[in-house]
Write a protein that holds these residues in place. Sequence first.
Motif, PDB file in Angstrom:
ATOM      1  N   PHE A   4       5.083  -2.110 -17.066  1.00  8.68           N
ATOM      2  CA  PHE A   4       3.929  -1.850 -16.206  1.00  8.68           C
ATOM      3  C   PHE A   4       4.350  -1.548 -14.775  1.00  8.68           C
ATOM      4  O   PHE A   4       3.849  -0.588 -14.163  1.00  8.68           O
ATOM      5  N   ASP A  28      -8.372  -2.473 -27.833  1.00  6.42           N
ATOM      6  CA  ASP A  28      -8.027  -3.620 -26.990  1.00  6.42           C
ATOM      7  C   ASP A  28      -7.071  -3.268 -25.854  1.00  6.42           C
ATOM      8  O   ASP A  28      -6.407  -4.167 -25.308  1.00  6.42           O
ATOM      9  N   GLU A  29      -6.978  -1.994 -25.460  1.00 13.20           N
ATOM     10  CA  GLU A  29      -6.032  -1.633 -24.414  1.00 13.20           C
ATOM     11  C   GLU A  29      -6.648  -0.706 -23.387  1.00 13.20           C
ATOM     12  O   GLU A  29      -7.611   0.007 -23.654  1.00 13.20           O
ATOM     13  N   THR A  30      -6.075  -0.745 -22.186  1.00 16.69           N
ATOM     14  CA  THR A  30      -6.487   0.187 -21.139  1.00 16.69           C
ATOM     15  C   THR A  30      -5.833   1.543 -21.406  1.00 16.69           C
ATOM     16  O   THR A  30      -4.908   1.659 -22.225  1.00 16.69           O
ATOM     17  N   ASP A  59      -2.116   1.305 -20.574  1.00 18.31           N
ATOM     18  CA  ASP A  59      -1.349   0.635 -21.621  1.00 18.31           C
ATOM     19  C   ASP A  59      -1.226   1.526 -22.856  1.00 18.31           C
ATOM     20  O   ASP A  59      -0.174   1.547 -23.510  1.00 18.31           O
ATOM     21  N   ALA A  60      -2.273   2.272 -23.171  1.00 21.03           N
ATOM     22  CA  ALA A  60      -2.202   3.192 -24.301  1.00 21.03           C
ATOM     23  C   ALA A  60      -1.158   4.278 -24.052  1.00 21.03           C
ATOM     24  O   ALA A  60      -0.414   4.658 -24.967  1.00 21.03           O
ATOM     25  N   VAL A  97      -6.580   5.926 -27.855  1.00 26.36           N
ATOM     26  CA  VAL A  97      -6.619   4.622 -27.196  1.00 26.36           C
ATOM     27  C   VAL A  97      -7.123   3.585 -28.193  1.00 26.36           C
ATOM     28  O   VAL A  97      -8.136   3.788 -28.863  1.00 26.36           O
ATOM     29  N   GLU A  98      -6.408   2.462 -28.293  1.00 23.10           N
ATOM     30  CA  GLU A  98      -6.830   1.377 -29.170  1.00 23.10           C
ATOM     31  C   GLU A  98      -7.957   0.568 -28.509  1.00 23.10           C
ATOM     32  O   GLU A  98      -8.088   0.558 -27.278  1.00 23.10           O
ATOM     33  N   ARG A 118       1.548   4.038 -22.190  1.00 24.55           N
ATOM     34  CA  ARG A 118       2.885   3.439 -22.314  1.00 24.55           C
ATOM     35  C   ARG A 118       3.242   3.231 -23.777  1.00 24.55           C
ATOM     36  O   ARG A 118       4.372   3.507 -24.209  1.00 24.55           O
ATOM     37  N   ARG A 119       2.268   2.771 -24.587  1.00 27.29           N
ATOM     38  CA  ARG A 119       2.523   2.548 -26.012  1.00 27.29           C
ATOM     39  C   ARG A 119       2.811   3.855 -26.732  1.00 27.29           C
ATOM     40  O   ARG A 119       3.792   3.959 -27.499  1.00 27.29           O
TER      41      ARG A 119
END
Length: 328
Positions: free
Chosen positions: A242, A221-223, A226-227, A218-219, A229-230
């Motif tokens: 989303f 700056d992301e939930t 969102d991680a 997980v980065e 999905r990325r």
Amino acid sequence: MELPLTRVCLVIGRFHPLTLHCEALLKAKREAGFDVKVCIIGANAPRSHRYPFSAEEQIAMIKAAGFEAIAIEEVLGRQARHAQFVSIAPEADILLFDHAYGRFLKEDWRGGVVVEVPEAILNETLQAKNCWLAGQQFEHVSKAIAQIFDSSVPPSQRALLWEEECYVQRYRSSWAVAPYPPVLATVDILIQNGGKVLLIQRGGDVGKGQWALPGGFVEPDETVLDAARRELCEETGAELDFQTAMACLKRSAIFDDPSRSSRIRAITHAFHFDVSGHLMSTLEAGDDAAALKWVSTEEALTMRSQMFEDHFLMLEYLLTDGEKRAID
């Protein structure tokens, strides 16, 4: 006159390898009048730098030392693990060679005394394993065990496992300057389409060639959603916006066994998306994925011996509606 065996000693662990000091501990228990039952953790698990010997090879080591052994598969959660040991010997003292299990057995076990082997013996085992993987002279094992070493893993595969071990050691060293032991957040994704699920083949430095769920770190700056999905897009090319992700989300679970990853303490949030009926983009392996494939759910549930670390357990949990609990 031989004394009758009056009590069971359940020996629990992984023997990569069985060293002379390990043998001595087993023999001391038998000489003290115990019926020694050896339980090897990790049946049907793939080889790795951390566990280079199969359960069958470990059983052969135990037999070479004059004892019988059985192997059990990895399961999720302390209750399931406890039930495995109760089914083998409900009333027994435990000699524990895997300190990860000591976290709960000392609290939960009611059948007898739980004793963990000294750290020095485990370090000796690690030293013997690493010398063997590196092609160096190794000590602390009997001639019979050394013969099992030589017949188990070909030198070419041994060299690949040693590369993995060296990578993990460097990775851990890179975090040595952190003020506290690091705990990282990761995501893993199970994509289901009809009766099939999507798996990637790992191409990175650890678990190369083994099958896994797509995922990664997980980065900042992301939930976690969102991680997920990325990472799914980076490794497979599959794009989930989303709204589609929320509509397709079937379940999620946290997997937090402290020893689940060989590289670092990592807690993963796994998502199960059922995209049946939704148009999927063209898929292509990317990032550190060497390949990808759709497999039937029935086939996926037979792939324990081909899957990376605890990914089979995550897949099994998600596909069986959480029947095998991730958290007790």
